[in-house]
Design a protein around this motif. Structure first.
Motif, short mmCIF file in Angstrom:
data_model
loop_
_atom_site.label_atom_id
_atom_site.label_comp_id
_atom_site.label_asym_id
_atom_site.label_seq_id
_atom_site.Cartn_x
_atom_site.Cartn_y
_atom_site.Cartn_z
N ALA A 104 -6.96 6.07 3.29
CA ALA A 104 -7.64 5.12 4.16
C ALA A 104 -7.78 5.68 5.57
N PHE A 105 -6.76 6.36 6.06
CA PHE A 105 -6.79 6.98 7.39
C PHE A 105 -7.86 8.07 7.44
N MET B 184 0.85 -1.17 0.00
CA MET B 184 0.00 0.00 0.00
C MET B 184 0.90 1.23 0.00
N THR B 185 0.61 2.13 -0.91
CA THR B 185 1.44 3.32 -1.02
C THR B 185 1.07 4.32 0.07
N ARG B 186 1.94 5.28 0.22
CA ARG B 186 1.74 6.31 1.22
C ARG B 186 0.44 7.08 0.97
N ILE C 290 -15.46 7.20 11.85
CA ILE C 290 -15.52 7.26 13.31
C ILE C 290 -16.25 8.52 13.76
N LEU C 291 -15.95 9.66 13.13
CA LEU C 291 -16.61 10.92 13.46
C LEU C 291 -18.11 10.84 13.20
N ALA C 292 -18.51 10.28 12.06
CA ALA C 292 -19.93 10.13 11.74
C ALA C 292 -20.63 9.22 12.75
#
Length: 158
Positions: A9-10, A1-3, A17-19
Motif C-alpha cells: 500500500a505504501f 493488515m499484514t506487514r 503521488i509521484l505520478a
C-alpha cells in the motif's frame, strides 16, 4: 493488515503521488516547451504584457530602422502576421533583412515587443527547423532556400 500488505500500500501510494507530481510539472511546462512563437502564434495566443517569450520568423525587408546609437527596430514576420521588435544592443554580424531571426524578450502594454537577445542564422543556407515549419505552415516556404541536403554540400574535385 499484514506487514506485506502495508508495504504494498505504501509503494502504491508513493507511485500515485509521484505520478501526480509529474503530471502537475508537465502541465505547468506545457507552454514553456516551445522553442519560439511565430507572429501568427503570438496573435492566436494573445500573449499578455510582461510575458517572456522567444519570437521567431523572418526580418521583413525595408523595416530595419536605427532609432539611436545602439537601438534598432524591425519587423519579424511569418508572412501572415507581423510583430514590431525593438532591440538595444549590438546586432549579430549575420543579422540582415530577409533573413531568419529568433528574438527573446517581452511585450510592452502597447503591444510592442522589446527584445534583449537577438539570434541570427549562422550561414546563408541554414534555416532553424522551427522557422522552416512556420513558413511551410504559412505557405511561404521555397524549396532550396533552407537547410541543404548533406550530399549537396559535398563537392568532388577531379
Amino acid at each position: 493488515m499484514t506487514r506485506k500488505n502495508r508495504r504494498a500500500a505504501f509503494i502504491v501510494l508513493g507511485l500515485a503521488i509521484l505520478a501526480g507530481a509529474i503530471g502537475l510539472v508537465l502541465n505547468a511546462m506545457r507552454d514553456n516547451i516551445v522553442f519560439f512563437y511565430s507572429p501568427s502564434e503570438v496573435a492566436e495566443r494573445d500573449i499578455g504584457p510582461g510575458a517572456r517569450i522567444r519570437l521567431g520568423g523572418m526580418v521583413e525587408e525595408g523595416t530595419l530602422r536605427h532609432t539611436g546609437p545602439t537601438t534598432v527596430s524591425f519587423n519579424v514576420t511569418d508572412y501572415a502576421k507581423t510583430v514590431t521588435v525593438t532591440y538595444t544592443g549590438i546586432l549579430p554580424d549575420l543579422f540582415r533583412e530577409g533573413q531568419g531571426v529568433v528574438t527573446e524578450g517581452t511585450f510592452s502594454p502597447d503591444g510592442a515587443f522589446t527584445a534583449d537577445t537577438v539570434l541570427a542564422k549562422h550561414d546563408e543556407k541554414y534555416m532553424p527547423p522551427e522557422v522552416e515549419a512556420s513558413l511551410k505552415k504559412a505557405g511561404r516556404w521555397q524549396e532550396g532556400a533552407g537547410t541543404p541536403k548533406p550530399d549537396a554540400e559535398k563537392t568532388q574535385t577531379p
